[in-house]
Design an enzyme around this catalytic site. Structure first.
Site, PDB file in Angstrom:
ATOM      1  N   LYS A  82      45.893  29.139  30.994  1.00 58.49           N
ATOM      2  CA  LYS A  82      45.966  29.527  29.588  1.00 58.49           C
ATOM      3  C   LYS A  82      45.679  31.026  29.492  1.00 58.49           C
ATOM      4  CE  LYS A  82      44.832  26.851  26.163  1.00 58.49           C
ATOM      5  NZ  LYS A  82      44.125  26.050  25.130  1.00 58.49           N
ATOM      6  N   ASP A 116      41.665  19.995  16.039  1.00 56.51           N
ATOM      7  CA  ASP A 116      43.098  20.152  16.291  1.00 56.51           C
ATOM      8  C   ASP A 116      43.622  18.968  17.104  1.00 56.51           C
ATOM      9  OD1 ASP A 116      45.538  21.401  15.980  1.00 56.51           O
ATOM     10  OD2 ASP A 116      45.274  22.755  17.690  1.00 56.51           O
TER      11      ASP A 116
END
Length: 372
Positions: free
Chosen positions: A45, A134
């Site tokens: 990431k 989320d």
């Protein structure tokens, strides 16, 4: 389009500028397929350093709170340069959306197992006072062993020891937000119950084979705000009761807590169902059931009973000023009374990924600590 470039950052090697090596790309964050120095494939990431809050939250969950969890994607490595932070994580095979689309003949038992593993991951977060904020199909991953893992904690928030609520800017993804968040224009307050409603949407998504309880079209967001949903495609009474309790759009206080959810009859095995029926059953049938001496007699009776009739005998935690909660299922049939369920390798202690962590053992030599 940027030119393809092989990049090395400390022990991490990855390719930029080529969509074949890009797993995801959203805003200031890109997830790339990469290699670690030992040859292991990882997901990297890459987050712009300007997103320091996201980097901090992601690392706090992965490296500090959920290290070595069997239900959260595993942290492997970290490095940074002047522009980006690079978080290397366990590479998984699918996200949940891909996994469900790839198997449109999935059995209810398999769906039930996916739901349970997902909820166990959420329980670990909530036990650690972390609100995910989320929850959505692309943030639930399936690893090479078929185990379910939660991912993407950049907008998660950890509560202080004396907190149950945190007020922040709005976060989340369209159609995967709680009613109380969608319905407000200012003053968004996040609680564990906020996660629970969205988790209920995801449970329905799994059980229905990829559908949303508030609708699959452009009305979805408005339906969430208005509390309009449909669970009609769910034929299983226990599954429907589970989802309905979780997505309660009108009173967040009545949504069950995560450990109550995991005790719901939807997750009981046959032995525990049998124990429950023997213990309480339907009031008019108790004496008849007590006369049963053969399991086959009891089994024949169970075939005609559905949760919609059994649930009238459930011991509810009646809402009171001190207890504004929903049904408590854990007292119905003690797990000790039923036979242990089959072992699930996804719940065993994790195998080492070759990286040591912060809790009780040393971190890898030379691993930098992120600077915030």
């Amino acid at each position: 389009m940027p030119e393809e470039e092989v990049t090395r950052r400390d022990s991490l090697v990855f390719v930029t500028g080529n969509h074949r090596f890009r797993i995801a790309d959203k805003g200031h964050t890109e997830v790339l397929l990469g290699l670690r120095g030992d040859g292991r494939e990882v997901a990297i990431k890459r987050i712009e350093k300007s997103e320091d809050k996201k980097i901090h939250e992601e690392m706090k969950v992965l490296r500090e709170k959920m290290y070595n969890s069997r239900h959260v994607v595993q942290y492997v490595d970290y490095t940074e340069d002047q522009e980006f932070a690079y978080i290397a994580m366990q590479l998984c095979e699918y996200n949940l959306e891909e996994y469900i689309k790839a198997d449109n003949m999935m059995t209810m038992d398999k769906k039930r197992n996916i739901v349970k593993e997902f909820l166990m991951g959420l329980k670990e977060l909530h036990d650690g006072k972390t609100i995910q904020r989320d929850i959505k199909p692309s943030n639930v991953l399936i690893d090479k062993d078929g185990c379910v893992r939660l991912a993407d904690f950049g907008i998660s928030r950890t509560l202080d020891p004396d907190q149950s609520t945190i007020e922040t800017d709005k976060a989340g993804t369209k159609c995967w937000e709680a009613t109380e968040i969608v319905a407000k224009s200012v003053g968004w307050r996040y609680k564990r119950s906020t996660d629970i409603q969205v988790a209920g949407m995801l449970v329905y998504y799994i059980l229905s084979g990829g559908h949303h309880p508030f609708g699959d079209d452009f009305h979805c967001q408005a339906n969430i705000a208005d509390g309009k949903y449909s669970l009609d495609p769910l034929m299983d009474e226990e599954a429907k009761d589970l989802v309905e309790s979780m997505i309660n759009p009108f009173n967040p206080k009545l949504r069950p807590r995560i450990y109550d959810i995991l005790e719901h009859p939807f997750f009981w095995d046959e032995n525990r169902h049998r124990t429950f029926l023997k213990a309480v059953g339907e009031v008019d049938d108790v004496e008849k059931h007590l006369k049963f001496t053969a399991d086959e007699d009891l089994d024949s009776e169970m075939k005609d009973k559905s949760f919609s009739t059994w649930k009238t005998e459930v011991t509810y935690a009646k809402p009171t000023p001190a207890n504004q909660r929903c049904p408590t299922y854990s007292a119905l049939a003690s797990p000790q009374q039923s036979q242990p369920q089959a072992a699930n390798h996804c719940n065993e202690p994790p195998r080492s990924l070759g990286v040591k962590g912060p809790q009780g053992v040393d971190a890898p030599q030379g691993m930098p600590t992120p600077k915030f």
